[in-house]
Design a protein around this motif. Structure first.
Motif, PDB file in Angstrom:
ATOM      1  N   LEU A   1      27.494   1.728  -5.125  1.00  0.00           N
ATOM      2  CA  LEU A   1      26.391   1.072  -5.826  1.00  0.00           C
ATOM      3  C   LEU A   1      26.710   0.764  -7.283  1.00  0.00           C
ATOM      4  O   LEU A   1      26.004  -0.016  -7.918  1.00  0.00           O
ATOM      5  CB  LEU A   1      25.141   1.970  -5.752  1.00  0.00           C
ATOM      6  CG  LEU A   1      24.481   2.089  -4.372  1.00  0.00           C
ATOM      7  CD1 LEU A   1      23.314   3.070  -4.439  1.00  0.00           C
ATOM      8  CD2 LEU A   1      24.002   0.734  -3.883  1.00  0.00           C
ATOM      9  N   VAL A   2      27.749   1.392  -7.810  1.00  0.00           N
ATOM     10  CA  VAL A   2      28.128   1.099  -9.198  1.00  0.00           C
ATOM     11  C   VAL A   2      28.722  -0.308  -9.254  1.00  0.00           C
ATOM     12  O   VAL A   2      29.658  -0.618  -8.505  1.00  0.00           O
ATOM     13  CB  VAL A   2      29.149   2.132  -9.702  1.00  0.00           C
ATOM     14  CG1 VAL A   2      29.575   1.813 -11.128  1.00  0.00           C
ATOM     15  CG2 VAL A   2      28.557   3.534  -9.632  1.00  0.00           C
ATOM     16  N   PRO A   3      28.198  -1.182 -10.087  1.00  0.00           N
ATOM     17  CA  PRO A   3      28.674  -2.575 -10.104  1.00  0.00           C
ATOM     18  C   PRO A   3      30.167  -2.684 -10.391  1.00  0.00           C
ATOM     19  O   PRO A   3      30.722  -1.938 -11.208  1.00  0.00           O
ATOM     20  CB  PRO A   3      27.846  -3.211 -11.238  1.00  0.00           C
ATOM     21  CG  PRO A   3      26.645  -2.345 -11.366  1.00  0.00           C
ATOM     22  CD  PRO A   3      27.104  -0.952 -11.038  1.00  0.00           C
ATOM     23  N   LEU A   4      30.817  -3.637  -9.705  1.00  0.00           N
ATOM     24  CA  LEU A   4      32.252  -3.852  -9.897  1.00  0.00           C
ATOM     25  C   LEU A   4      32.549  -4.289 -11.325  1.00  0.00           C
ATOM     26  O   LEU A   4      33.623  -3.994 -11.874  1.00  0.00           O
ATOM     27  CB  LEU A   4      32.742  -4.905  -8.895  1.00  0.00           C
ATOM     28  CG  LEU A   4      34.231  -5.223  -8.914  1.00  0.00           C
ATOM     29  CD1 LEU A   4      35.057  -3.985  -8.582  1.00  0.00           C
ATOM     30  CD2 LEU A   4      34.548  -6.352  -7.929  1.00  0.00           C
ATOM     31  N   GLU A   5      31.592  -4.997 -11.942  1.00  0.00           N
ATOM     32  CA  GLU A   5      31.814  -5.477 -13.307  1.00  0.00           C
ATOM     33  C   GLU A   5      31.998  -4.320 -14.292  1.00  0.00           C
ATOM     34  O   GLU A   5      32.694  -4.466 -15.305  1.00  0.00           O
ATOM     35  CB  GLU A   5      30.636  -6.336 -13.762  1.00  0.00           C
ATOM     36  CG  GLU A   5      30.512  -7.685 -13.050  1.00  0.00           C
ATOM     37  CD  GLU A   5      29.909  -7.557 -11.661  1.00  0.00           C
ATOM     38  OE1 GLU A   5      29.457  -6.439 -11.327  1.00  0.00           O
ATOM     39  OE2 GLU A   5      29.921  -8.549 -10.916  1.00  0.00           O
ATOM     40  N   ILE A   6      31.379  -3.189 -13.992  1.00  0.00           N
ATOM     41  CA  ILE A   6      31.544  -2.018 -14.864  1.00  0.00           C
ATOM     42  C   ILE A   6      32.991  -1.542 -14.841  1.00  0.00           C
ATOM     43  O   ILE A   6      33.593  -1.224 -15.871  1.00  0.00           O
ATOM     44  CB  ILE A   6      30.596  -0.892 -14.412  1.00  0.00           C
ATOM     45  CG1 ILE A   6      29.141  -1.370 -14.467  1.00  0.00           C
ATOM     46  CG2 ILE A   6      30.780   0.345 -15.292  1.00  0.00           C
ATOM     47  CD1 ILE A   6      28.676  -1.772 -15.839  1.00  0.00           C
ATOM     48  N   ARG A   7      33.559  -1.500 -13.635  1.00  0.00           N
ATOM     49  CA  ARG A   7      34.967  -1.081 -13.515  1.00  0.00           C
ATOM     50  C   ARG A   7      35.883  -2.090 -14.212  1.00  0.00           C
ATOM     51  O   ARG A   7      36.810  -1.711 -14.934  1.00  0.00           O
ATOM     52  CB  ARG A   7      35.349  -0.965 -12.040  1.00  0.00           C
ATOM     53  CG  ARG A   7      34.591   0.094 -11.256  1.00  0.00           C
ATOM     54  CD  ARG A   7      35.006   0.056  -9.791  1.00  0.00           C
ATOM     55  NE  ARG A   7      34.417   1.110  -8.995  1.00  0.00           N
ATOM     56  CZ  ARG A   7      33.202   1.083  -8.474  1.00  0.00           C
ATOM     57  NH1 ARG A   7      32.430   0.018  -8.685  1.00  0.00           N
ATOM     58  NH2 ARG A   7      32.751   2.091  -7.763  1.00  0.00           N
TER      59      ARG A   7
ATOM     60  N   ARG B   1      35.126   8.643 -16.471  1.00  0.00           N
ATOM     61  CA  ARG B   1      34.256   8.444 -17.626  1.00  0.00           C
ATOM     62  C   ARG B   1      33.212   7.346 -17.438  1.00  0.00           C
ATOM     63  O   ARG B   1      32.253   7.273 -18.203  1.00  0.00           O
ATOM     64  CB  ARG B   1      35.107   8.113 -18.856  1.00  0.00           C
ATOM     65  CG  ARG B   1      36.070   9.235 -19.231  1.00  0.00           C
ATOM     66  CD  ARG B   1      36.779   8.940 -20.517  1.00  0.00           C
ATOM     67  NE  ARG B   1      37.686  10.023 -20.905  1.00  0.00           N
ATOM     68  CZ  ARG B   1      38.394  10.038 -22.021  1.00  0.00           C
ATOM     69  NH1 ARG B   1      38.299   9.022 -22.878  1.00  0.00           N
ATOM     70  NH2 ARG B   1      39.187  11.058 -22.285  1.00  0.00           N
ATOM     71  N   VAL B   2      33.388   6.490 -16.446  1.00  0.00           N
ATOM     72  CA  VAL B   2      32.450   5.367 -16.292  1.00  0.00           C
ATOM     73  C   VAL B   2      31.741   5.410 -14.935  1.00  0.00           C
ATOM     74  O   VAL B   2      30.498   5.404 -14.870  1.00  0.00           O
ATOM     75  CB  VAL B   2      33.192   4.018 -16.458  1.00  0.00           C
ATOM     76  CG1 VAL B   2      32.225   2.856 -16.246  1.00  0.00           C
ATOM     77  CG2 VAL B   2      33.838   3.940 -17.824  1.00  0.00           C
ATOM     78  N   VAL B   3      32.512   5.474 -13.857  1.00  0.00           N
ATOM     79  CA  VAL B   3      31.919   5.343 -12.521  1.00  0.00           C
ATOM     80  C   VAL B   3      31.143   6.602 -12.138  1.00  0.00           C
ATOM     81  O   VAL B   3      29.988   6.523 -11.699  1.00  0.00           O
ATOM     82  CB  VAL B   3      33.022   5.046 -11.484  1.00  0.00           C
ATOM     83  CG1 VAL B   3      32.420   4.976 -10.085  1.00  0.00           C
ATOM     84  CG2 VAL B   3      33.716   3.742 -11.823  1.00  0.00           C
ATOM     85  N   LEU B   4      31.772   7.759 -12.317  1.00  0.00           N
ATOM     86  CA  LEU B   4      31.095   9.002 -11.917  1.00  0.00           C
ATOM     87  C   LEU B   4      29.784   9.247 -12.664  1.00  0.00           C
ATOM     88  O   LEU B   4      28.766   9.581 -12.044  1.00  0.00           O
ATOM     89  CB  LEU B   4      32.038  10.189 -12.092  1.00  0.00           C
ATOM     90  CG  LEU B   4      32.849  10.608 -10.865  1.00  0.00           C
ATOM     91  CD1 LEU B   4      33.697  11.826 -11.175  1.00  0.00           C
ATOM     92  CD2 LEU B   4      31.937  10.882  -9.690  1.00  0.00           C
ATOM     93  N   PRO B   5      29.747   9.107 -13.997  1.00  0.00           N
ATOM     94  CA  PRO B   5      28.453   9.305 -14.678  1.00  0.00           C
ATOM     95  C   PRO B   5      27.356   8.381 -14.166  1.00  0.00           C
ATOM     96  O   PRO B   5      26.189   8.775 -14.093  1.00  0.00           O
ATOM     97  CB  PRO B   5      28.789   9.023 -16.143  1.00  0.00           C
ATOM     98  CG  PRO B   5      30.239   9.341 -16.260  1.00  0.00           C
ATOM     99  CD  PRO B   5      30.843   8.913 -14.960  1.00  0.00           C
ATOM    100  N   ALA B   6      27.742   7.147 -13.793  1.00  0.00           N
ATOM    101  CA  ALA B   6      26.733   6.216 -13.281  1.00  0.00           C
ATOM    102  C   ALA B   6      26.234   6.615 -11.907  1.00  0.00           C
ATOM    103  O   ALA B   6      25.094   6.322 -11.535  1.00  0.00           O
ATOM    104  CB  ALA B   6      27.316   4.802 -13.234  1.00  0.00           C
TER     105      ALA B   6
END
Length: 305
Positions: free
Chosen positions: A181-187, A203-208
């Motif tokens: 569910l974490v948007p690909l744009e975030i990665r 630092r980005v995907v897991l916290p979200a």
């Protein structure tokens, strides 16, 4: 006036943006809304009936003594509690969570972030789905063969191991869906700023994804807390507290009481005092599950993205 002249194909009046209470589309929407509410009510009705029955039968025995005293003997006609069962349930569920959460979360991260669309991920996903469909009594027999027969005794550790096997597929699937569910744009944004794949995940995907992972974990804990069959083969039951304060982790190698097994034992006995305690233990078990569900809802209320 002809009906086709009065309403357009969408059901709204021709040449008007105002909603008409008599248009076919409005009437159809109202009928479907009512049908949806009725279906939701029918789906929730068994839950409310079960909760009401458990509260009525078990509520009159609630007292502080239930949480501190030991289960009564068959000849004890009044009093008694199940403090040892609450202690055993919390310890075995905690053991199951300590085993299954790291394994489940890391497996889901591997499938979603590092081995997506590979044969290894497909096989892990396949076996996770198979494991989720295995009956809990089979899991209990498996834990009995692995730990009870190996160490020659029933123990809280074996009970925690059996519960971890039941919790594992729920945690894996919930974590995998949360990461998807974490948007690909975030990665892409994190990698574009120079972060490595590992840094992006940590630092980005897991916290979200943490709120959804917590939801899946609490659901797994709620299921494990109510399981009876695997504990009958592994932890069995004890009339006493686990002496954790005296023996430390060594106490985990002894049989342990649990709320689910206590309900099973007392509900099948002919003594009224024990039957009442079984209803009270059922109410406490339901409240534990309800508490974990509320925690899950509060955890998912926070949206990172």
């Amino acid at each position: 006036m002809d009906q086709s002249d009065k309403f357009s194909e969408s059901g709204y009046p021709s040449r008007s943006l105002k909603k008409s209470a008599n248009s076919p589309r409005t009437l159809f929407g109202m009928a479907m809304t009512g049908l949806t509410f009725f279906a939701a009510f029918v789906a929730l009705l068994p839950l409310f009936l079960v909760l009401a029955y458990v509260v009525i039968r078990g509520g009159n025995r609630l007292s502080f003594a239930l949480f501190t005293e030991l289960p009564p003997t068959p000849m004890q006609l009044v009093g008694g509690g199940f403090g040892n069962a609450i202690q055993g349930t919390l310890i075995m569920v905690a053991l199951g969570a300590l085993i299954s959460i790291p394994v489940g979360v890391l497996a889901a991260i591997y499938m979603t972030e590092f081995a997506r669309d590979t044969k290894a991920a497909d096989w892990i996903r396949f076996f996770t789905n198979v494991l989720s469909g295995v009956p809990s009594i089979i899991v209990g027999v498996f834990a009995y063969g692995v730990l009870v027969l190996t160490f020659k005794n029933y123990s809280a550790l074996a009970g925690g191991f059996a519960l971890s096997v039941l919790m594992l597929p729920i945690i894996v699937r919930a974590t995998e869906e949360a990461l998807k569910l974490v948007p690909l744009e975030i990665r892409q944004g994190a990698i574009g700023l120079g972060a490595t794949n590992f840094q992006t995940v940590v630092r980005v995907v897991l916290p979200a994804a943490i709120p959804a992972i917590v939801t899946g974990t609490t659901l797994a804990i709620a299921r494990a807390a109510g399981e009876t069959a695997p504990l009958l083969f592994t932890a069995l039951f004890s009339q006493f507290y686990l002496p954790v304060s005296e023996e430390g982790v060594g106490a985990l190698n002894q049989p342990a009481a649990s709320l689910a097994v206590l309900v099973y034992n007392f509900a099948t006995r002919p003594y009224e005092n024990q039957k009442e305690l079984a209803w009270a233990a059922s109410l406490i078990l339901v409240l534990l599950v309800l508490t974990t569900s509320i925690i899950a809802r509060l955890a998912t209320a926070r949206r990172t993205y």
